[in-house]
Design a protein around this motif. Structure first.
Motif, PDB file in Angstrom:
ATOM      1  N   GLU A 171       0.828  -1.200   0.000  1.00  0.00           N
ATOM      2  CA  GLU A 171       0.000   0.000   0.000  1.00  0.00           C
ATOM      3  C   GLU A 171       0.858   1.244   0.000  1.00  0.00           C
ATOM      4  OE1 GLU A 171      -2.367  -0.769   3.412  1.00  0.00           O
ATOM      5  OE2 GLU A 171      -4.073  -1.484   2.241  1.00  0.00           O
ATOM      6  N   ASN A 172       1.938   1.235   0.811  1.00  0.00           N
ATOM      7  CA  ASN A 172       2.818   2.399   0.847  1.00  0.00           C
ATOM      8  C   ASN A 172       3.444   2.647  -0.509  1.00  0.00           C
ATOM      9  OD1 ASN A 172       2.534   3.268   3.504  1.00  0.00           O
ATOM     10  ND2 ASN A 172       4.059   1.796   4.263  1.00  0.00           N
ATOM     11  N   GLU A 173       3.837   1.562  -1.196  1.00  0.00           N
ATOM     12  CA  GLU A 173       4.412   1.717  -2.530  1.00  0.00           C
ATOM     13  C   GLU A 173       3.389   2.311  -3.478  1.00  0.00           C
ATOM     14  OE1 GLU A 173       6.416  -0.995  -6.063  1.00  0.00           O
ATOM     15  OE2 GLU A 173       5.950  -1.866  -4.126  1.00  0.00           O
ATOM     16  N   GLU A 174       2.107   1.871  -3.320  1.00  0.00           N
ATOM     17  CA  GLU A 174       1.063   2.395  -4.190  1.00  0.00           C
ATOM     18  C   GLU A 174       0.836   3.876  -3.918  1.00  0.00           C
ATOM     19  OE1 GLU A 174      -3.441   1.240  -5.664  1.00  0.00           O
ATOM     20  OE2 GLU A 174      -2.453   0.107  -4.074  1.00  0.00           O
ATOM     21  N   VAL A 175       0.896   4.274  -2.640  1.00  0.00           N
ATOM     22  CA  VAL A 175       0.750   5.675  -2.284  1.00  0.00           C
ATOM     23  C   VAL A 175       1.896   6.483  -2.879  1.00  0.00           C
ATOM     24  CG1 VAL A 175       0.761   7.315  -0.380  1.00  0.00           C
ATOM     25  CG2 VAL A 175      -0.561   5.213  -0.195  1.00  0.00           C
ATOM     26  N   ASP A 176       3.122   5.961  -2.741  1.00  0.00           N
ATOM     27  CA  ASP A 176       4.276   6.647  -3.311  1.00  0.00           C
ATOM     28  C   ASP A 176       4.097   6.848  -4.815  1.00  0.00           C
ATOM     29  OD1 ASP A 176       5.282   6.599  -0.825  1.00  0.00           O
ATOM     30  OD2 ASP A 176       7.025   5.327  -1.253  1.00  0.00           O
ATOM     31  N   GLU A 177       3.621   5.820  -5.490  1.00  0.00           N
ATOM     32  CA  GLU A 177       3.445   5.928  -6.932  1.00  0.00           C
ATOM     33  C   GLU A 177       2.344   6.923  -7.280  1.00  0.00           C
ATOM     34  OE1 GLU A 177       3.028   2.224  -8.870  1.00  0.00           O
ATOM     35  OE2 GLU A 177       5.049   1.543  -8.365  1.00  0.00           O
ATOM     36  N   SER A 178       1.295   7.005  -6.451  1.00  0.00           N
ATOM     37  CA  SER A 178       0.234   7.975  -6.709  1.00  0.00           C
ATOM     38  C   SER A 178       0.763   9.391  -6.563  1.00  0.00           C
ATOM     39  CB  SER A 178      -0.930   7.759  -5.739  1.00  0.00           C
ATOM     40  OG  SER A 178      -1.501   6.482  -5.924  1.00  0.00           O
ATOM     41  N   ALA A 179       1.559   9.639  -5.507  1.00  0.00           N
ATOM     42  CA  ALA A 179       2.144  10.958  -5.323  1.00  0.00           C
ATOM     43  C   ALA A 179       3.117  11.283  -6.445  1.00  0.00           C
ATOM     44  CB  ALA A 179       2.864  11.016  -3.968  1.00  0.00           C
ATOM     45  N   ALA A 180       3.912  10.289  -6.844  1.00  0.00           N
ATOM     46  CA  ALA A 180       4.856  10.495  -7.939  1.00  0.00           C
ATOM     47  C   ALA A 180       4.120  10.776  -9.246  1.00  0.00           C
ATOM     48  CB  ALA A 180       5.750   9.262  -8.098  1.00  0.00           C
ATOM     49  N   ALA A 181       3.019  10.069  -9.474  1.00  0.00           N
ATOM     50  CA  ALA A 181       2.242  10.293 -10.692  1.00  0.00           C
ATOM     51  C   ALA A 181       1.702  11.709 -10.745  1.00  0.00           C
ATOM     52  CB  ALA A 181       1.099   9.285 -10.776  1.00  0.00           C
ATOM     53  N   ALA A 182       1.265  12.236  -9.589  1.00  0.00           N
ATOM     54  CA  ALA A 182       0.770  13.613  -9.543  1.00  0.00           C
ATOM     55  C   ALA A 182       1.865  14.597  -9.928  1.00  0.00           C
ATOM     56  CB  ALA A 182       0.246  13.933  -8.140  1.00  0.00           C
ATOM     57  N   GLN A 183       3.094  14.344  -9.446  1.00  0.00           N
ATOM     58  CA  GLN A 183       4.211  15.214  -9.800  1.00  0.00           C
ATOM     59  C   GLN A 183       4.523  15.128 -11.292  1.00  0.00           C
ATOM     60  OE1 GLN A 183       7.618  15.034  -6.895  1.00  0.00           O
ATOM     61  NE2 GLN A 183       6.479  13.241  -6.247  1.00  0.00           N
ATOM     62  N   MET A 238      10.586  10.069  -6.949  1.00  0.00           N
ATOM     63  CA  MET A 238      10.049   8.965  -7.722  1.00  0.00           C
ATOM     64  C   MET A 238      10.380   7.629  -7.072  1.00  0.00           C
ATOM     65  SD  MET A 238       8.823  10.733 -10.242  1.00  0.00           S
ATOM     66  CE  MET A 238       8.393   9.429 -11.374  1.00  0.00           C
ATOM     67  N   PRO A 239       9.504   6.622  -7.243  1.00  0.00           N
ATOM     68  CA  PRO A 239       9.895   5.257  -6.880  1.00  0.00           C
ATOM     69  C   PRO A 239      11.163   4.874  -7.641  1.00  0.00           C
ATOM     70  CG  PRO A 239       7.545   5.364  -7.339  1.00  0.00           C
ATOM     71  CD  PRO A 239       8.106   6.691  -7.713  1.00  0.00           C
ATOM     72  N   ALA A 240      11.966   3.996  -7.057  1.00  0.00           N
ATOM     73  CA  ALA A 240      13.301   3.704  -7.592  1.00  0.00           C
ATOM     74  C   ALA A 240      13.279   3.308  -9.065  1.00  0.00           C
ATOM     75  CB  ALA A 240      13.951   2.596  -6.765  1.00  0.00           C
ATOM     76  N   ARG A 241      12.280   2.531  -9.461  1.00  0.00           N
ATOM     77  CA  ARG A 241      12.285   2.060 -10.844  1.00  0.00           C
ATOM     78  C   ARG A 241      11.906   3.139 -11.846  1.00  0.00           C
ATOM     79  NH1 ARG A 241       7.866  -0.568  -8.608  1.00  0.00           N
ATOM     80  NH2 ARG A 241       5.824  -0.174  -9.547  1.00  0.00           N
ATOM     81  N   TYR A 242      11.478   4.315 -11.360  1.00  0.00           N
ATOM     82  CA  TYR A 242      11.145   5.436 -12.254  1.00  0.00           C
ATOM     83  C   TYR A 242      12.157   6.572 -12.150  1.00  0.00           C
ATOM     84  CZ  TYR A 242       6.601   3.142 -12.674  1.00  0.00           C
ATOM     85  OH  TYR A 242       5.599   2.237 -12.908  1.00  0.00           O
ATOM     86  N   ASN A 243      13.320   6.293 -11.589  1.00  0.00           N
ATOM     87  CA  ASN A 243      14.329   7.337 -11.425  1.00  0.00           C
ATOM     88  C   ASN A 243      14.842   7.881 -12.766  1.00  0.00           C
ATOM     89  OD1 ASN A 243      14.385   7.642  -8.673  1.00  0.00           O
ATOM     90  ND2 ASN A 243      16.008   6.143  -8.343  1.00  0.00           N
ATOM     91  N   TRP A 244      14.616   7.152 -13.838  1.00  0.00           N
ATOM     92  CA  TRP A 244      15.075   7.593 -15.151  1.00  0.00           C
ATOM     93  C   TRP A 244      14.185   8.679 -15.735  1.00  0.00           C
ATOM     94  CZ3 TRP A 244      11.392   7.034 -18.908  1.00  0.00           C
ATOM     95  CH2 TRP A 244      10.349   6.139 -18.625  1.00  0.00           C
TER      96      TRP A 244
END
Length: 341
Positions: A171-183, A238-244
């Protein structure tokens, strides 16, 4: 009765002939020079913030961030909206174009379109977070809330989620990805407006007779604009796999104006920036881009960096004055460049 003013063919150029053919070697070299300057401006904040080898003071990143906000706002009004008004009121266009302020209407349409798109995105994101038992605060004010606006709010939210929300790692990873997606959505909208403008700038540079002055101005223009984009990308969490993603976005920005120059060089025997078709196309794109950057600059950057930022609300008067000074400097310099380009 005053006789109507007769415009010289050199002033009113509505033909379909090509652009200038002077300075061919320098125009070709400008592809690589502007690519280097644009890429450096966009990549430097991203790489410097990630690198442990380059010890860049935090104040430098703050300068780039606030300076870049000013640059983006000035770009919207001086380098996009004003040219759009001139282009869509050109005597080369038909009488119908003169009967309504189409440039302002298109910019207005663009502002509301971006607002509605973001509003829908935030509603969908809020519903998704609500299923995880997490409240959503658009300004990032609440504890345990996820901010949808800007890197500063979203990064705070990501840190708060780990502290205040009792959820699984998934769930935390999903939250992180939601926040990252907003950015990413916010920065993508910003870059989209800048990219359209950059391609048109490159196309103009390739065929414009006043190449030398325009070339020097555009080198600085793209460097400053790159700093504006890069400073936003550097603060993405960003989540680690989206650092690029930030690096790819910076590289893409660096290519846009050179692509425009290359296209202009390829079609300069037929492309005429003074033609009716060119005025209509560039005017429409400039007006739409102006609306995007006006909304992004005033709402996503200005309001959320100063009015809704927790750090800025608690900052000292000195820090606030420094941030305002950086922003006004960026805005002033970019506005000044509008005298030549």
């Amino acid at each position: 009765m005053v006789a109507p003013k007769i415009l010289d063919d050199d002033v009113l150029n509505c033909g379909s002939g090509g652009g200038a053919h002077t300075y061919t070697g320098l125009r070709i070299a400008s592809v690589f020079i502007i690519w280097a300057g644009s890429s450096f401006g966009a990549l430097f904040p991203v790489l410097a913030r990630r690198s442990s080898l380059v010890n860049v003071p935090h104040s430098v990143f703050d300068f780039a961030k606030y300076f870049g906000s000013g640059v983006i706002i000035a770009t919207a009004f001086i380098h996009l909206l004003d040219p759009a008004i001139d282009e869509l009121s050109s005597p080369c266009l038909g009488a119908a174009w003169q009967e309504y302020p189409y440039a302002l209407a298109l910019a207005l349409f663009s502002i509301f379109a971006i607002f509605i798109i973001e509003l829908l995105a935030f509603r969908i994101g809020t519903a998704k977070l609500k299923k995880l038992g997490i409240t959503h605060d658009a300004h990032g004010h609440g504890v345990g809330s996820v901010s949808a606006h800007g890197p500063e709010g979203a990064s705070d939210a990501i840190r708060e989620v780990g502290k205040t929300v009792d959820a699984s790692d998934v769930e935390n990873e999903e939250v992180d990805e939601s926040a990252a997606a907003a950015q990413v959505i916010g920065v993508a909208i910003l870059e989209f407006g800048v990219v359209l403008h950059s391609v048109l700038v490159g196309l103009t540079l390739a065929v414009d007779p006043g190449f030398k002055v325009l070339f020097v101005v555009i080198v600085f223009h793209q460097l400053f604009e790159g700093l504006g984009i890069g400073s936003r990308l550097a603060y993405l969490r960003m989540p680690a796999r989206y650092n690029w993603v930030p690096i790819a976005a910076a590289l893409f920005y660096g290519l846009t104006t050179p692509i425009g120059i290359a296209v202009g060089l390829g079609v300069r025997t037929t492309y005429n920036p003074g033609s009716a078709r060119a005025s209509a196309v560039s005017g429409i794109l400039d007006a739409l881009s102006a609306g995007i950057l006006i909304y992004t600059g005033l709402v996503e950057l200005l309001a959320h960096e100063f009015l809704f930022s927790r750090d800025m609300r608690e900052a000292s008067n000195g820090k606030l004055a420094y941030a305002l000074g950086c922003m006004c400097t960026g805005c002033g310099l970019m506005a000044l460049l509008g005298k030549w380009a």
